[in-house]
Design a protein around this motif. Sequence first.
Motif, mmCIF file in Angstrom:
data_model
loop_
_atom_site.group_PDB
_atom_site.id
_atom_site.type_symbol
_atom_site.label_atom_id
_atom_site.label_comp_id
_atom_site.label_asym_id
_atom_site.label_seq_id
_atom_site.Cartn_x
_atom_site.Cartn_y
_atom_site.Cartn_z
ATOM 1 N N ARG A 114 -6.794 -5.441 -3.843
ATOM 2 C CA ARG A 114 -6.244 -5.091 -2.484
ATOM 3 C C ARG A 114 -5.586 -4.010 -3.006
ATOM 4 N NH1 ARG A 114 -3.936 -10.713 -0.648
ATOM 5 N NH2 ARG A 114 -3.813 -11.137 -3.220
ATOM 6 N N ILE A 115 -5.675 -2.889 -1.710
ATOM 7 C CA ILE A 115 -4.510 -1.781 -1.678
ATOM 8 C C ILE A 115 -3.842 -2.149 -0.445
ATOM 9 C CG2 ILE A 115 -4.266 0.401 -1.315
ATOM 10 C CD1 ILE A 115 -7.060 0.982 -2.331
ATOM 11 N N ARG A 116 -2.478 -2.902 -0.655
ATOM 12 C CA ARG A 116 -1.663 -3.266 0.270
ATOM 13 C C ARG A 116 -0.742 -1.991 0.829
ATOM 14 N NH1 ARG A 116 0.569 -8.729 -2.572
ATOM 15 N NH2 ARG A 116 -0.850 -10.174 -1.513
ATOM 16 N N LEU A 117 -0.544 -2.090 2.123
ATOM 17 C CA LEU A 117 0.051 -1.081 3.002
ATOM 18 C C LEU A 117 1.397 -1.506 3.110
ATOM 19 C CD1 LEU A 117 -2.842 -0.033 5.358
ATOM 20 C CD2 LEU A 117 -2.273 0.988 3.050
ATOM 21 N N THR A 118 2.359 -0.667 3.360
ATOM 22 C CA THR A 118 3.759 -0.829 3.477
ATOM 23 C C THR A 118 4.124 0.358 4.497
ATOM 24 O OG1 THR A 118 5.066 0.692 1.839
ATOM 25 C CG2 THR A 118 4.251 -1.572 1.353
ATOM 26 N N PRO A 119 5.331 0.437 5.124
ATOM 27 C CA PRO A 119 5.743 1.422 5.745
ATOM 28 C C PRO A 119 5.804 2.656 5.300
ATOM 29 C CG PRO A 119 6.881 -0.799 6.381
ATOM 30 C CD PRO A 119 6.189 -0.922 5.276
ATOM 31 N N LYS A 120 6.341 2.691 3.908
ATOM 32 C CA LYS A 120 6.328 3.772 3.160
ATOM 33 C C LYS A 120 4.853 4.867 3.239
ATOM 34 C CE LYS A 120 9.880 2.468 0.172
ATOM 35 N NZ LYS A 120 10.510 2.220 -1.420
ATOM 36 N N ASP A 121 3.817 3.798 3.448
ATOM 37 C CA ASP A 121 2.702 4.610 3.544
ATOM 38 C C ASP A 121 2.387 5.529 4.651
ATOM 39 O OD1 ASP A 121 1.099 3.940 0.903
ATOM 40 O OD2 ASP A 121 1.483 1.882 1.735
ATOM 41 N N PRO A 139 5.260 -14.593 4.389
ATOM 42 C CA PRO A 139 6.697 -14.567 5.147
ATOM 43 C C PRO A 139 7.497 -13.747 4.077
ATOM 44 C CG PRO A 139 5.929 -16.793 5.776
ATOM 45 C CD PRO A 139 5.078 -16.035 4.750
ATOM 46 N N THR A 140 7.291 -14.157 2.800
ATOM 47 C CA THR A 140 8.060 -13.305 1.906
ATOM 48 C C THR A 140 7.642 -11.813 1.869
ATOM 49 O OG1 THR A 140 8.079 -15.421 0.129
ATOM 50 C CG2 THR A 140 8.483 -13.070 -0.568
ATOM 51 N N ARG A 141 6.485 -11.395 1.776
ATOM 52 C CA ARG A 141 6.208 -9.878 1.870
ATOM 53 C C ARG A 141 6.534 -9.376 3.277
ATOM 54 N NH1 ARG A 141 1.423 -6.850 2.806
ATOM 55 N NH2 ARG A 141 1.839 -4.769 1.920
ATOM 56 N N ALA A 142 6.564 -10.228 4.246
ATOM 57 C CA ALA A 142 7.323 -9.848 5.690
ATOM 58 C C ALA A 142 8.652 -9.401 5.690
ATOM 59 C CB ALA A 142 6.992 -10.686 6.703
ATOM 60 N N GLY A 143 9.617 -9.890 4.648
ATOM 61 C CA GLY A 143 10.764 -9.642 4.462
ATOM 62 C C GLY A 143 10.908 -8.340 3.864
ATOM 63 N N ALA A 144 9.965 -7.901 2.790
ATOM 64 C CA ALA A 144 10.109 -6.585 2.179
ATOM 65 C C ALA A 144 9.571 -5.647 3.067
ATOM 66 C CB ALA A 144 9.036 -6.606 0.996
ATOM 67 N N ILE A 145 8.778 -5.541 3.901
ATOM 68 C CA ILE A 145 8.124 -4.866 5.101
ATOM 69 C C ILE A 145 9.316 -4.383 6.033
ATOM 70 C CG2 ILE A 145 6.885 -4.578 7.051
ATOM 71 C CD1 ILE A 145 4.534 -5.900 5.492
ATOM 72 N N ILE A 146 10.148 -5.511 6.493
ATOM 73 C CA ILE A 146 11.242 -5.416 7.414
ATOM 74 C C ILE A 146 12.342 -4.515 6.778
ATOM 75 C CG2 ILE A 146 13.258 -6.415 8.349
ATOM 76 C CD1 ILE A 146 10.611 -6.482 10.032
ATOM 77 N N SER A 147 12.750 -4.814 5.210
ATOM 78 C CA SER A 147 13.440 -4.030 4.499
ATOM 79 C C SER A 147 13.123 -2.511 4.368
ATOM 80 C CB SER A 147 13.698 -4.694 3.221
ATOM 81 O OG SER A 147 13.967 -5.909 3.100
ATOM 82 N N ILE A 152 14.404 3.180 6.670
ATOM 83 C CA ILE A 152 14.203 4.559 7.386
ATOM 84 C C ILE A 152 14.867 4.853 8.849
ATOM 85 C CG2 ILE A 152 12.089 5.714 8.465
ATOM 86 C CD1 ILE A 152 10.290 3.868 7.034
ATOM 87 N N GLN A 153 15.704 5.825 8.506
ATOM 88 C CA GLN A 153 16.893 6.072 9.672
ATOM 89 C C GLN A 153 16.379 6.626 10.783
ATOM 90 O OE1 GLN A 153 19.694 8.985 8.109
ATOM 91 N NE2 GLN A 153 20.997 8.552 9.862
ATOM 92 N N GLY A 154 16.801 6.213 11.878
ATOM 93 C CA GLY A 154 16.333 6.427 13.105
ATOM 94 C C GLY A 154 14.970 5.845 13.833
ATOM 95 N N TRP A 155 14.616 4.588 13.056
ATOM 96 C CA TRP A 155 13.100 4.079 13.450
ATOM 97 C C TRP A 155 13.544 2.580 13.652
ATOM 98 C CZ3 TRP A 155 8.772 2.139 9.890
ATOM 99 C CH2 TRP A 155 7.676 1.883 10.755
ATOM 100 N N LYS A 156 13.461 2.095 14.741
ATOM 101 C CA LYS A 156 13.590 0.668 15.307
ATOM 102 C C LYS A 156 12.515 0.166 16.172
ATOM 103 C CE LYS A 156 16.036 -2.977 15.539
ATOM 104 N NZ LYS A 156 16.595 -3.655 14.395
ATOM 105 N N PRO A 157 11.191 -0.015 15.233
ATOM 106 C CA PRO A 157 9.927 -0.422 16.426
ATOM 107 C C PRO A 157 10.000 -1.832 16.617
ATOM 108 C CG PRO A 157 9.588 -0.551 13.682
ATOM 109 C CD PRO A 157 10.818 0.018 13.871
#
Length: 345
Positions: A114-121, A139-147, A152-157
Amino acid sequence: MTSVQRRHLVTLGMFIIDEFTFLDDIKNHAGRTADPQIGGGGTYATIGARMWLSPNQLGMIVDRGNDFPPDIQEKLDSYGQDMWLYRDHESRGTTRARNIYKGEERGFEYLTPRIRLTPKDLQNTKLDRPSLIHFICSPTRAGAIISEVDAIQGWKPITVYEPIPDRCIPEELPALISVLPSISILSPNADEALSLLSITEPVSKAVVEEAASRFLELGVGEEGSGSVVIRSGHLGAYIATRKRGGKWIDAYWGVGNTDKVIDVTGAGNSFLGGLAAGLLLAQDDIYRAAMYGSVSASYIIEQQGLPNLTRQYSENGGVTELWNGDSPTRRLGELERKITGTNNS
């Protein structure tokens, strides 16, 4: 300098090419084929939103391997090229998975890494900092995504989270609880919700309502703003919030219309894409937004794979988009009349 308009919805779900294996008589799977199909929960969520929004309001990364089929490329682009952010990988194939059917049972396995995606992508691309982000993971990976989002400053989606099915087990509940305060909308399906909470009773409206109430108590959303959406197949979807209580939204093809259901693969994902679009179009009214989701799911289950998009052109230059030959707006009006008795669409 002209500012770039933010996308409303971007998903972190992966693009997958699905393959199929049938372990029993194929005649038990009317309407299905063994040909590779476009897959991935993120893909279905994006198409569910596309039924309501223009391509430049949506976004998804598509990792194209060296084996990317021309017919799949053509199908994706038929929905609007601007919604896809293509990344080419010359040294590997496209992510593929096998769906294994035996009667009503379905198995799933990845055939490639798999090529997993994160907000940094998303950073420094046309998909950077959308208003709403959708993700499907443990759930564990969701925590990493939220982190990553928080960093990312100024982003509250708005965050729409689908727990991945095979991690909807009681052992994952502590990890889920830790991330719930940062989740705007939590949406497991009914079986997944009951499994996470160790509820062994059969699925019913009463049990689904109990599960939603427990998730709210466990802390979905900050400052009471979170919602729980439990997708429950032909029963519809139950939407629960602290401020406004709970409400059932009917499935468009619900009880009495099972002959319209060919393949439910991706229906839940597309429901959430439609709901995400509905949040924009219905001014954050999540109950009405769920009606958009119900209509989006109705088009997904009418065939195997994605629905067809066609366009009608009027004499005055107007364009009407039709999905499987029908109008989502018409279906929305019909569903709303059924639920509320009004004529608004």
